[in-house]
Scaffold this motif. Structure first.
Motif, PDB file in Angstrom:
ATOM      1  N   SER A   2       0.959  -0.985   0.012  1.00  0.00           N
ATOM      2  CA  SER A   2      -0.016   0.180  -0.145  1.00  0.00           C
ATOM      3  C   SER A   2       0.794   1.107   0.111  1.00  0.00           C
ATOM      4  O   SER A   2       0.435   2.412   0.125  1.00  0.00           O
ATOM      5  N   LYS A   3       2.349   1.118  -0.120  1.00  0.00           N
ATOM      6  CA  LYS A   3       3.156   2.219   0.030  1.00  0.00           C
ATOM      7  C   LYS A   3       4.034   2.031  -1.025  1.00  0.00           C
ATOM      8  O   LYS A   3       5.439   1.745  -0.453  1.00  0.00           O
ATOM      9  N   VAL A   4       3.904   1.602  -2.159  1.00  0.00           N
ATOM     10  CA  VAL A   4       5.072   1.574  -3.238  1.00  0.00           C
ATOM     11  C   VAL A   4       5.763   2.978  -3.706  1.00  0.00           C
ATOM     12  O   VAL A   4       4.939   3.721  -4.051  1.00  0.00           O
ATOM     13  N   GLU A   5       6.926   3.010  -3.600  1.00  0.00           N
ATOM     14  CA  GLU A   5       7.520   4.355  -3.979  1.00  0.00           C
ATOM     15  C   GLU A   5       7.823   4.025  -5.337  1.00  0.00           C
ATOM     16  O   GLU A   5       8.397   3.209  -5.810  1.00  0.00           O
ATOM     17  N   GLN A   6       7.705   5.143  -6.074  1.00  0.00           N
ATOM     18  CA  GLN A   6       8.099   5.314  -7.384  1.00  0.00           C
ATOM     19  C   GLN A   6       9.386   5.559  -7.436  1.00  0.00           C
ATOM     20  O   GLN A   6      10.014   6.556  -7.014  1.00  0.00           O
ATOM     21  N   LYS A   7      10.162   4.554  -8.183  1.00  0.00           N
ATOM     22  CA  LYS A   7      11.491   4.826  -8.410  1.00  0.00           C
ATOM     23  C   LYS A   7      11.891   5.118  -9.625  1.00  0.00           C
ATOM     24  O   LYS A   7      13.178   5.683  -9.962  1.00  0.00           O
ATOM     25  N   THR A   8      11.152   4.740 -10.860  1.00  0.00           N
ATOM     26  CA  THR A   8      11.526   4.925 -12.147  1.00  0.00           C
ATOM     27  C   THR A   8      10.944   6.445 -12.516  1.00  0.00           C
ATOM     28  O   THR A   8      10.022   7.040 -12.107  1.00  0.00           O
ATOM     29  N   ILE A   9      11.723   7.142 -13.615  1.00  0.00           N
ATOM     30  CA  ILE A   9      11.470   8.137 -14.087  1.00  0.00           C
ATOM     31  C   ILE A   9      11.440   8.023 -15.673  1.00  0.00           C
ATOM     32  O   ILE A   9      12.463   7.675 -16.170  1.00  0.00           O
ATOM     33  N   GLU A  10      10.527   8.609 -16.291  1.00  0.00           N
ATOM     34  CA  GLU A  10      10.316   8.461 -17.810  1.00  0.00           C
ATOM     35  C   GLU A  10       9.713   9.663 -18.316  1.00  0.00           C
ATOM     36  O   GLU A  10       8.881  10.544 -17.779  1.00  0.00           O
ATOM     37  N   ASN A  11      10.024   9.919 -19.427  1.00  0.00           N
ATOM     38  CA  ASN A  11       9.457  11.008 -20.230  1.00  0.00           C
ATOM     39  C   ASN A  11       8.360  10.804 -21.080  1.00  0.00           C
ATOM     40  O   ASN A  11       8.524   9.854 -22.094  1.00  0.00           O
ATOM     41  N   ASP A  12       7.123  10.740 -20.699  1.00  0.00           N
ATOM     42  CA  ASP A  12       5.908  10.690 -21.518  1.00  0.00           C
ATOM     43  C   ASP A  12       5.395  11.556 -22.757  1.00  0.00           C
ATOM     44  O   ASP A  12       4.534  11.131 -23.054  1.00  0.00           O
ATOM     45  N   ARG A  13       6.233  12.355 -22.926  1.00  0.00           N
ATOM     46  CA  ARG A  13       5.771  13.368 -23.745  1.00  0.00           C
ATOM     47  C   ARG A  13       6.505  12.991 -25.167  1.00  0.00           C
ATOM     48  O   ARG A  13       6.581  13.932 -26.319  1.00  0.00           O
ATOM     49  N   ILE A  14       7.230  11.827 -25.497  1.00  0.00           N
ATOM     50  CA  ILE A  14       7.781  11.616 -26.622  1.00  0.00           C
ATOM     51  C   ILE A  14       6.765  11.040 -27.761  1.00  0.00           C
ATOM     52  O   ILE A  14       6.363   9.888 -27.619  1.00  0.00           O
ATOM     53  N   GLY A  15       6.570  11.517 -28.918  1.00  0.00           N
ATOM     54  CA  GLY A  15       5.607  11.084 -30.101  1.00  0.00           C
ATOM     55  C   GLY A  15       4.499  10.803 -29.323  1.00  0.00           C
ATOM     56  O   GLY A  15       3.748  11.502 -28.567  1.00  0.00           O
ATOM     57  N   ASP A  16       3.572   9.714 -29.904  1.00  0.00           N
ATOM     58  CA  ASP A  16       2.059   9.553 -29.374  1.00  0.00           C
ATOM     59  C   ASP A  16       2.337   8.977 -27.979  1.00  0.00           C
ATOM     60  O   ASP A  16       1.310   8.852 -27.355  1.00  0.00           O
ATOM     61  N   PHE A  17       3.562   8.815 -27.401  1.00  0.00           N
ATOM     62  CA  PHE A  17       3.474   8.275 -25.931  1.00  0.00           C
ATOM     63  C   PHE A  17       3.087   9.232 -25.149  1.00  0.00           C
ATOM     64  O   PHE A  17       2.494   9.157 -23.844  1.00  0.00           O
ATOM     65  N   GLY A  18       2.934  10.691 -25.710  1.00  0.00           N
ATOM     66  CA  GLY A  18       2.273  11.785 -24.955  1.00  0.00           C
ATOM     67  C   GLY A  18       0.602  11.430 -24.506  1.00  0.00           C
ATOM     68  O   GLY A  18       0.367  11.847 -23.351  1.00  0.00           O
ATOM     69  N   ILE A  19       0.095  10.667 -25.229  1.00  0.00           N
ATOM     70  CA  ILE A  19      -1.142  10.219 -25.119  1.00  0.00           C
ATOM     71  C   ILE A  19      -1.300   8.880 -24.158  1.00  0.00           C
ATOM     72  O   ILE A  19      -2.021   8.733 -23.199  1.00  0.00           O
ATOM     73  N   TYR A  20      -0.595   7.995 -24.599  1.00  0.00           N
ATOM     74  CA  TYR A  20      -0.745   6.572 -24.100  1.00  0.00           C
ATOM     75  C   TYR A  20       0.199   6.049 -23.080  1.00  0.00           C
ATOM     76  O   TYR A  20       0.319   4.986 -22.562  1.00  0.00           O
ATOM     77  N   GLY A  21       1.682   6.984 -22.998  1.00  0.00           N
ATOM     78  CA  GLY A  21       2.497   6.538 -22.332  1.00  0.00           C
ATOM     79  C   GLY A  21       2.514   7.012 -20.699  1.00  0.00           C
ATOM     80  O   GLY A  21       3.257   7.964 -20.510  1.00  0.00           O
ATOM     81  N   ASP A  22       1.619   6.577 -20.015  1.00  0.00           N
ATOM     82  CA  ASP A  22       1.620   6.915 -18.600  1.00  0.00           C
ATOM     83  C   ASP A  22       2.290   6.374 -17.743  1.00  0.00           C
ATOM     84  O   ASP A  22       1.913   4.990 -17.447  1.00  0.00           O
ATOM     85  N   HIS A  23       3.557   6.457 -17.376  1.00  0.00           N
ATOM     86  CA  HIS A  23       4.299   5.739 -16.529  1.00  0.00           C
ATOM     87  C   HIS A  23       4.379   5.986 -14.843  1.00  0.00           C
ATOM     88  O   HIS A  23       5.417   5.964 -14.279  1.00  0.00           O
ATOM     89  N   LYS A  24       3.391   6.847 -14.682  1.00  0.00           N
ATOM     90  CA  LYS A  24       3.367   7.212 -13.385  1.00  0.00           C
ATOM     91  C   LYS A  24       2.458   6.067 -12.415  1.00  0.00           C
ATOM     92  O   LYS A  24       1.612   5.470 -12.877  1.00  0.00           O
TER      93      LYS A  24
END
Length: 276
Positions: free
Chosen positions: A216-238
């Protein structure tokens, strides 16, 4: 240089690969987990190995092959060492599902985890992301083509275009060639409904002791740029810190008829992975 243990995470888009990588990266012995270009690096090297005249001219075929595989193995290890100082490195790329036989040529013990999810839910997730981001252009949304206007048209495009379309084909190929037999399947639905059980299975697969943690307390460790190409729509990495069961809303979002057509169009998937 000491060989770092690398675990490979692959599978279908919108199938909780980001969540899984972050759960694993909460283990202080594990690092990495972002979408990685590592496969592209060795893939490019494979192209040069296959086409460069100097490879054909130098030494023997066996010596050149041995040297090339040593290059790939050492290069991948150096990459992992530069990304994290942790004992174990997570490398995430949907391509490993298809290029596993190449990986196994120089790393025969490589552990590959494959994340999957009901295709109806994946298409529903992509559709929701499209609706939530009307200000961002999907390159397929061209009025003159009129092929991305209705829900059924978008569902068809999602199922046939990257990133989902190619991932489905790769999964089917891995299944029919039996390379999938050496991998570890993780269903997104099971990961989110019973994370401890699924993580115990994963740790057993990779040969590591189970790491006790609060799901219930998973810490976000990864950092990704979701605004690359069409990933800006579909690439939600949070990720959300608390793992909860996925909401089943594909009938509501796509309509019953579209869901029935998706299931009918991929009988091998639904029969193999027992989605009903």
């Amino acid at each position: 240089m000491k060989q770092k243990k690398t675990i490979f995470v692959t599978g279908l888009p919108r199938a909780m690969t980001t969540l899984l990588c972050n759960v694993l990266a909460n283990n202080p012995r594990i690092g990495g987990g972002e979408t990685s270009p590592l496969l592209e690096y060795v893939y490019g090297a494979r192209h040069n190995f296959s086409t460069t005249p100097e490879v054909k001219a130098a030494l023997t075929d066996e010596e050149m092959s041995d040297a090339f595989f040593a290059f790939c193995k050492a290069g991948m290890n150096a990459y992992a060492e530069s990304i994290t100082d942790k004992e174990i490195y997570l490398d995430k790329s949907r391509g490993w599902l298809h290029y596993a036989p190449f990986l196994w040529r120089f790393n025969p013990d490589a552990k590959i985890i494959v994340c999957i999810r009901d295709l109806r839910s994946i298409v529903s997730s992509l559709e929701k992301k499209w609706r939530e981001n009307p200000e961002i252009l999907d390159s397929r949304d061209q009025p003159q083509n009129q092929a991305f206007i209705t829900i059924d048209q978008r569902a068809n495009q999602f199922l046939n275009d990257p990133p989902l379309g190619i991932a489905i084909k790769r999964l089917h190929n891995a299944l029919t060639t039996k390379t999938l037999d050496k991998m570890h399947i993780v269903k997104a639905e099971e990961l989110t409904s019973n994370p401890e059980k699924i993580l115990r299975g994963i740790y057993d697969f990779i040969g590591e002791p189970y790491y006790e943690m609060d799901y219930s307390k998973v810490e976000q460790k990864t950092i990704e740029n979701d605004r690359i190409g069409d990933f800006g729509i579909y690439g939600d990495h949070k990720i959300r810190s608390e793992i909860k069961p996925l909401v089943k809303d594909s009938n509501e979002i796509l309509g019953t008829t579209n869901c029935q057509q998706i299931k009918a169009g991929f009988p091998w998937f639904y029969e193999t992975f027992k989605y009903y």
